[in-house]
Write an enzyme that holds these catalytic residues in place. Structure first.
Site, PDB file in Angstrom:
ATOM      1  N   ARG A 196      38.263  35.002  33.358  1.00  0.00           N
ATOM      2  CA  ARG A 196      37.478  35.821  31.973  1.00  0.00           C
ATOM      3  C   ARG A 196      38.714  36.261  31.021  1.00  0.00           C
ATOM      4  NH1 ARG A 196      33.530  39.978  34.181  1.00  0.00           N
ATOM      5  NH2 ARG A 196      35.434  40.934  34.294  1.00  0.00           N
ATOM      6  N   LYS A 214      35.881  49.458  42.968  1.00  0.00           N
ATOM      7  CA  LYS A 214      34.605  50.495  43.187  1.00  0.00           C
ATOM      8  C   LYS A 214      33.351  50.140  43.499  1.00  0.00           C
ATOM      9  CE  LYS A 214      35.305  52.186  39.099  1.00  0.00           C
ATOM     10  NZ  LYS A 214      36.643  51.396  38.589  1.00  0.00           N
ATOM     11  N   ARG A 231      42.211  36.916  39.252  1.00  0.00           N
ATOM     12  CA  ARG A 231      40.644  36.775  39.375  1.00  0.00           C
ATOM     13  C   ARG A 231      39.886  35.821  38.780  1.00  0.00           C
ATOM     14  NH1 ARG A 231      37.239  42.253  39.255  1.00  0.00           N
ATOM     15  NH2 ARG A 231      37.143  41.903  36.791  1.00  0.00           N
ATOM     16  N   ARG A 278      32.904  57.782  32.305  1.00  0.00           N
ATOM     17  CA  ARG A 278      34.273  57.443  32.047  1.00  0.00           C
ATOM     18  C   ARG A 278      35.017  58.419  30.943  1.00  0.00           C
ATOM     19  NH1 ARG A 278      33.229  50.680  31.388  1.00  0.00           N
ATOM     20  NH2 ARG A 278      32.523  50.575  33.485  1.00  0.00           N
ATOM     21  N   ARG A 337      43.171  47.941  29.404  1.00  0.00           N
ATOM     22  CA  ARG A 337      42.029  48.776  30.168  1.00  0.00           C
ATOM     23  C   ARG A 337      42.650  49.712  31.079  1.00  0.00           C
ATOM     24  NH1 ARG A 337      39.410  43.955  32.832  1.00  0.00           N
ATOM     25  NH2 ARG A 337      37.800  45.326  33.971  1.00  0.00           N
TER      26      ARG A 337
END
Ligand SMILES: [Zn+2]
Length: 220
Positions: free
Chosen positions: A161, A14, A128, A89, A172
């Site tokens: 992370r 996004k 990532r 959200r 999530r």
């Protein structure tokens, strides 16, 4: 007024797409995460208020975020509109945003829904890595560094992370499905134009569709 919402799960890209839309349409990209960090850093009244909740380990109430958003919309560069990324959200946040825009005589012009299925999100996010020095992003398979484990830009170590570990990612995505997915339905019921875009393709292909959808909104 072009008031565009970027909608999609964590890992859908996004932020990248919002920046492309902003560049193509000439309205600013407003990322609520950045807005928050800016208020915390500058120590504004809203930033100090937000900090007081965070220091107690509590969620920052929506009206604090809405206050930051309202202040941001008062900036001259947002006079023609904005592309919002990271908000709303929840249904409550969507209602608060609708009320804020109604006070300003406008409403959400369109929703860009970037769809990426769960397994692709896990693949993307779990690969990532960011560097220790400056959080420069890289990706094990999609954007590998020249030397494994080393940042191309500053030579510092790359690491995953905590919120890019698989179990955290699955959580999530589940939170997105439960709390954020209804926001799309809310705008569908209001008759807001929604462009659904397959986000599991090459970034440039997704970007072309996203920009075409925004230009179509501008024409209406
Ligand atoms: Zn780096």
């Amino acid at each position: 007024m072009l008031a565009v919402l970027l909608f999609g799960p964590p890992g859908a890209g996004k932020g990248t797409q919002a920046a492309a839309v902003a560049a193509a349409s000439g309205v600013p990209h407003i990322a609520t995460g950045d807005m928050f960090r800016e208020h915390l850093r500058s120590g504004s009244e809203l930033g100090r208020l937000a900090r007081s909740y965070m220091d107690r380990g509590e969620l920052v109430p929506d009206d604090v975020t809405i206050g930051m958003l309202e202040a941001r919309l008062d900036q001259p560069d947002a006079a023609r509109g904005f592309v919002l990324d990271g908000f709303p959200r929840t249904l409550d946040q969507a209602s608060a945003l609708d009320a804020l825009l109604a006070r300003r005589g406008t409403r959400v012009s369109g929703v860009l829904d970037i769809e990426v299925h769960g397994e692709e999100l896990v693949r993307r996010l779990s690969g990532r890595m960011v560097c220790r020095e400056a959080s420069h992003p890289s990706h094990v398979t999609d954007a590998p560094p020249a030397v494994p484990g080393i940042c191309d830009i500053d030579g510092s170590e790359l690491y995953h992370r905590d919120d890019d570990h698989e179990d955290v990612i699955r959580n999530r995505v589940a939170v997105f499905e439960q709390e954020t997915r209804p926001v799309r339905e809310h705008y569908r019921e209001l008759g807001t134009p929604i462009a659904t875009i397959d986000g599991a393709r090459e970034r440039a292909e997704v970007e072309a569709d996203v920009i075409a959808a925004v230009l179509a909104l501008e024409d209406t």
